[in-house]
Write a protein that holds these residues in place. Structure first.
Motif, PDB file in Angstrom:
ATOM      1  N   GLY A  32       0.946  -1.148   0.068  1.00  0.00           N
ATOM      2  CA  GLY A  32       0.249  -0.019   0.021  1.00  0.00           C
ATOM      3  C   GLY A  32       0.803   1.452   0.082  1.00  0.00           C
ATOM      4  O   GLY A  32       0.414   2.407   0.061  1.00  0.00           O
ATOM      5  N   TYR A  33       2.010   1.040  -0.110  1.00  0.00           N
ATOM      6  CA  TYR A  33       2.994   2.279   0.104  1.00  0.00           C
ATOM      7  C   TYR A  33       4.403   1.856  -0.489  1.00  0.00           C
ATOM      8  O   TYR A  33       4.685   0.812  -0.459  1.00  0.00           O
ATOM      9  N   ASN A  34       5.146   2.812  -0.932  1.00  0.00           N
ATOM     10  CA  ASN A  34       6.457   3.030  -1.371  1.00  0.00           C
ATOM     11  C   ASN A  34       7.112   3.956  -0.874  1.00  0.00           C
ATOM     12  O   ASN A  34       7.207   4.991  -1.468  1.00  0.00           O
ATOM     13  N   GLN A  35       8.234   3.817   0.156  1.00  0.00           N
ATOM     14  CA  GLN A  35       8.823   4.961   0.564  1.00  0.00           C
ATOM     15  C   GLN A  35       9.719   5.673  -0.435  1.00  0.00           C
ATOM     16  O   GLN A  35       9.933   7.099  -0.233  1.00  0.00           O
ATOM     17  N   ALA A  36      10.198   4.919  -1.541  1.00  0.00           N
ATOM     18  CA  ALA A  36      11.066   5.763  -2.482  1.00  0.00           C
ATOM     19  C   ALA A  36       9.980   6.893  -3.371  1.00  0.00           C
ATOM     20  O   ALA A  36      10.375   7.789  -3.591  1.00  0.00           O
ATOM     21  N   GLU A  37       8.690   6.531  -3.380  1.00  0.00           N
ATOM     22  CA  GLU A  37       7.763   7.271  -4.127  1.00  0.00           C
ATOM     23  C   GLU A  37       7.503   8.615  -3.202  1.00  0.00           C
ATOM     24  O   GLU A  37       7.759   9.794  -3.698  1.00  0.00           O
ATOM     25  N   GLU A  38       7.224   8.362  -1.919  1.00  0.00           N
ATOM     26  CA  GLU A  38       7.415   9.605  -1.005  1.00  0.00           C
ATOM     27  C   GLU A  38       8.566  10.355  -1.004  1.00  0.00           C
ATOM     28  O   GLU A  38       8.559  11.571  -0.992  1.00  0.00           O
ATOM     29  N   LEU A  39       9.716   9.653  -0.925  1.00  0.00           N
ATOM     30  CA  LEU A  39      10.942  10.378  -0.719  1.00  0.00           C
ATOM     31  C   LEU A  39      10.973  11.465  -2.023  1.00  0.00           C
ATOM     32  O   LEU A  39      11.434  12.610  -2.227  1.00  0.00           O
ATOM     33  N   ALA A  40      10.864  10.756  -3.264  1.00  0.00           N
ATOM     34  CA  ALA A  40      10.928  11.358  -4.535  1.00  0.00           C
ATOM     35  C   ALA A  40       9.907  12.516  -4.709  1.00  0.00           C
ATOM     36  O   ALA A  40      10.548  13.654  -5.222  1.00  0.00           O
ATOM     37  N   ARG A  41       8.659  12.297  -4.284  1.00  0.00           N
ATOM     38  CA  ARG A  41       7.794  13.571  -4.196  1.00  0.00           C
ATOM     39  C   ARG A  41       8.379  14.633  -3.330  1.00  0.00           C
ATOM     40  O   ARG A  41       8.387  15.637  -3.660  1.00  0.00           O
ATOM     41  N   GLY A  42       8.943  14.163  -1.806  1.00  0.00           N
ATOM     42  CA  GLY A  42       9.616  15.091  -0.953  1.00  0.00           C
ATOM     43  C   GLY A  42      10.609  15.976  -1.769  1.00  0.00           C
ATOM     44  O   GLY A  42      10.761  17.184  -1.811  1.00  0.00           O
ATOM     45  N   LEU A  43      11.503  15.132  -2.385  1.00  0.00           N
ATOM     46  CA  LEU A  43      12.755  15.926  -3.057  1.00  0.00           C
ATOM     47  C   LEU A  43      12.307  16.731  -4.166  1.00  0.00           C
ATOM     48  O   LEU A  43      12.861  17.954  -4.394  1.00  0.00           O
ATOM     49  N   ALA A  44      11.450  16.310  -4.987  1.00  0.00           N
ATOM     50  CA  ALA A  44      10.663  16.908  -6.165  1.00  0.00           C
ATOM     51  C   ALA A  44      10.281  18.276  -5.776  1.00  0.00           C
ATOM     52  O   ALA A  44      10.414  19.419  -6.383  1.00  0.00           O
ATOM     53  N   THR A  45       9.511  18.213  -4.701  1.00  0.00           N
ATOM     54  CA  THR A  45       8.836  19.518  -4.263  1.00  0.00           C
ATOM     55  C   THR A  45       9.817  20.547  -3.596  1.00  0.00           C
ATOM     56  O   THR A  45       9.886  21.796  -4.233  1.00  0.00           O
ATOM     57  N   GLY A  46      10.956  19.950  -3.085  1.00  0.00           N
ATOM     58  CA  GLY A  46      11.999  20.836  -2.533  1.00  0.00           C
ATOM     59  C   GLY A  46      12.617  21.609  -3.701  1.00  0.00           C
ATOM     60  O   GLY A  46      13.162  22.806  -3.645  1.00  0.00           O
ATOM     61  N   LEU A  47      12.919  20.783  -4.822  1.00  0.00           N
ATOM     62  CA  LEU A  47      13.832  21.064  -5.941  1.00  0.00           C
ATOM     63  C   LEU A  47      12.708  21.813  -7.046  1.00  0.00           C
ATOM     64  O   LEU A  47      13.351  22.401  -8.060  1.00  0.00           O
ATOM     65  N   ARG A  48      11.590  21.925  -6.927  1.00  0.00           N
ATOM     66  CA  ARG A  48      10.411  22.475  -7.867  1.00  0.00           C
ATOM     67  C   ARG A  48      10.587  21.727  -9.187  1.00  0.00           C
ATOM     68  O   ARG A  48      10.759  22.340 -10.131  1.00  0.00           O
ATOM     69  N   LEU A  49      10.676  20.589  -9.035  1.00  0.00           N
ATOM     70  CA  LEU A  49      10.923  19.770 -10.353  1.00  0.00           C
ATOM     71  C   LEU A  49       9.600  18.787 -10.226  1.00  0.00           C
ATOM     72  O   LEU A  49       9.149  18.244  -9.347  1.00  0.00           O
ATOM     73  N   PRO A  50       9.365  18.223 -11.429  1.00  0.00           N
ATOM     74  CA  PRO A  50       8.183  17.342 -11.679  1.00  0.00           C
ATOM     75  C   PRO A  50       8.594  15.766 -11.170  1.00  0.00           C
ATOM     76  O   PRO A  50       9.763  15.505 -11.343  1.00  0.00           O
ATOM     77  N   CYS A  51       7.866  15.087 -10.187  1.00  0.00           N
ATOM     78  CA  CYS A  51       8.124  13.721  -9.832  1.00  0.00           C
ATOM     79  C   CYS A  51       7.324  13.013 -10.873  1.00  0.00           C
ATOM     80  O   CYS A  51       6.199  13.153 -10.910  1.00  0.00           O
ATOM     81  N   VAL A  52       8.328  12.094 -11.506  1.00  0.00           N
ATOM     82  CA  VAL A  52       7.566  11.420 -12.582  1.00  0.00           C
ATOM     83  C   VAL A  52       7.555   9.863 -12.553  1.00  0.00           C
ATOM     84  O   VAL A  52       8.733   9.298 -12.267  1.00  0.00           O
TER      85      VAL A  52
END
Ligand SMILES: [Zn+2]
Ligand SMILES: [Zn+2]
Length: 257
Positions: free
Chosen positions: A153-173
């Motif tokens: 129900g969850y993948n920590q890599a996805e959450e981490l990618a989302r957090g990094l993308a938000t911080g860097l203002r890049l798209p998480c794809v």
């Protein structure tokens, strides 16, 4: 009709709020008091920073280099081995002590609220490297196989990618899919891991054209032998990605190769 996605999103918010109630004053690493905007107590925050600053790391594999190697130069092993599949690797720190504990905590969905703090920590500690990321780069998580993703129900890599993308203002794809449901690799030697992981990933056809010439930050929680991130990076490059730089929380020091 209420969509399953809506229920899941709101259930997750509910679980996060409960965690916030349970943990408002205790550090998730040691259970003592915390303060300010950080989820960690001052002592654990200091230990995490010390672990992140501990040794100069090889830019290609993120393992500690020995004192003889100039900072920024590849380590002895990388100088003599073939490509790992990705171009560089950056870790918050070596997979030991506090960093290991953090990786274990965020494996559980109930601690998913911690992942965005980990992303912020990585962005802060590795700012000099990550702020060099081109503005048209994609942040891509290493995916789980659909069956495993459904079960967990969850993948920590996805959450981490989302957090990094938000911080860097890049798209998480979500540009990759895992085409084979691989067994746990932790105890296997490198050669067996590489054999199992070969062809484990492919680029999503809908994302294929967008990957042409793309700079990708590939995100996972732990980097061990590099065979998982290597296979994911090769799949991105096969779809046209120009450069793949790996970002992880913990860099495990291999005991066997
Ligand atoms: Zn603490
Ligand atoms: Zn290296």
């Amino acid at each position: 009709m209420i969509e399953v996605g809506w229920i899941k999103t709101n259930w997750r918010r509910c679980v996060e709020s409960l965690d916030a109630l349970v943990y408002p004053w205790s550090c998730p690493l040691c259970g003592t008091g915390r303060e300010g905007g950080s989820p960690f107590c001052p002592r654990c925050r200091g230990l995490i920073r010390a672990a992140a600053d501990a040794e100069p790391a090889c830019p290609r594999c993120a393992l500690p280099t020995n004192a003889v190697v100039m900072p920024g130069r590849a380590c002895e092993r990388c100088a003599h081995r073939r490509s790992l599949g990705f171009d560089t690797a950056t870790a918050l720190g070596i997979y030991a002590d506090e960093i290991r504990e953090l990786c274990l905590l965020v494996k559980h969905e109930r601690n998913s609220w911690l992942v965005r703090h980990l992303a912020d920590l990585i962005l802060f500690v590795r700012a000099s490297k990550l702020t060099e990321t081109p503005r048209d780069a994609w942040v891509v998580p290493v995916p789980l196989h659909a069956n495993r993703r459904r079960r967990r129900g969850y993948n920590q890599a996805e959450e981490l990618a989302r957090g990094l993308a938000t911080g860097l203002r890049l798209p998480c794809v979500s540009a990759l899919r895992r085409v084979s449901d691989t067994p746990p690799l932790a105890e296997l030697p490198r050669s067996t891991r590489e054999k199992i992981m070969r062809n484990a990933f492919s680029a999503r056809p809908s994302r294929g054209s967008g990957l042409k010439g793309r700079f990708v930050l590939l995100v996972d929680d732990i980097l061990t032998t590099g065979s998982t991130c290597g296979a994911a990076a090769r799949a991105l490059k096969a779809a046209g990605a120009a450069r793949v730089e790996v970002v992880v929380v913990g860099r495990a020091v291999e005991v066997q190769s």
